[in-house]
Scaffold this active site. Structure first.
Site, PDB file in Angstrom:
ATOM      1  N   HIS A   7       0.829  -1.213   0.000  1.00 33.51           N
ATOM      2  CA  HIS A   7       0.000   0.000   0.000  1.00 33.51           C
ATOM      3  C   HIS A   7       0.858   1.254   0.000  1.00 33.51           C
ATOM      4  CE1 HIS A   7       0.493  -0.660   4.439  1.00 33.51           C
ATOM      5  NE2 HIS A   7       0.616   0.663   4.464  1.00 33.51           N
ATOM      6  N   HIS A  79       4.097   7.112   3.757  1.00 33.54           N
ATOM      7  CA  HIS A  79       5.024   5.992   3.577  1.00 33.54           C
ATOM      8  C   HIS A  79       4.528   5.048   2.500  1.00 33.54           C
ATOM      9  CE1 HIS A  79       2.227   4.109   6.568  1.00 33.54           C
ATOM     10  NE2 HIS A  79       2.498   3.000   5.893  1.00 33.54           N
ATOM     11  N   GLU A 130       7.706   0.930   5.066  1.00 33.66           N
ATOM     12  CA  GLU A 130       7.150  -0.094   5.948  1.00 33.66           C
ATOM     13  C   GLU A 130       7.335  -1.444   5.277  1.00 33.66           C
ATOM     14  OE1 GLU A 130       2.924  -1.302   8.139  1.00 33.66           O
ATOM     15  OE2 GLU A 130       2.895   0.153   6.511  1.00 33.66           O
TER      16      GLU A 130
END
Length: 134
Positions: A7, A79, A130
């Site tokens: 994502h 992010h 991440e």
């Protein structure tokens, strides 16, 4: 080591308005808000055919998203998240190569119920990364 893009996370100053924009203007499938107290955020996932968008909103005064929005009042990309097969092996390999893992270095459970880690943006061209174990 990294797999597919899981994502892209966007910090937003108004979660309801952002979710409505994706749902009503762009015609996307929008999930329900979910609080993630361990991360200090409320999230809404936007389902796309090839990935997801994660809308982030501060949960509490100590939220890292609050600080981001103080610096970026209109919001913005916060992010990107990549999938990894083995988060501990990925962490150890990255640390051996000089990358900094944020926090304690131990994975936390993320919004998808899977272990996640964050990597310092200064080590990745100014982008907070991440990693999520799949």
């Amino acid at each position: 080591m990294i797999g597919r893009l899981n994502h892209v996370a966007i910090a937003v100053p108004d979660l309801e308005a952002a979710a409505a924009q994706y749902r009503d203007t762009l015609g996307a499938k929008v999930g329900a808000p979910q609080d993630e107290p361990d991360h200090g955020v409320t999230v809404v996932f936007i389902e796309l055919p090839n990935t997801k968008i994660e809308l982030l909103y501060p949960l509490g005064d100590n939220s890292p998203i609050k600080g981001f929005l103080d610096k970026n009042p209109a919001g913005g990309i916060h992010h990107i998240c990549y999938e990894v097969e083995d988060i501990l092996a990925a962490r150890d390999r990255l640390k051996d190569q000089g990358a900094r893992v944020l926090g304690t270095g131990e994975p936390k459970i993320g919004a998808h119920g899977k272990p996640v880690l964050f990597l310092h943006p200064k080590d990745f061209n100014g982008c907070l990364v991440e990693l999520e174990q799949v």
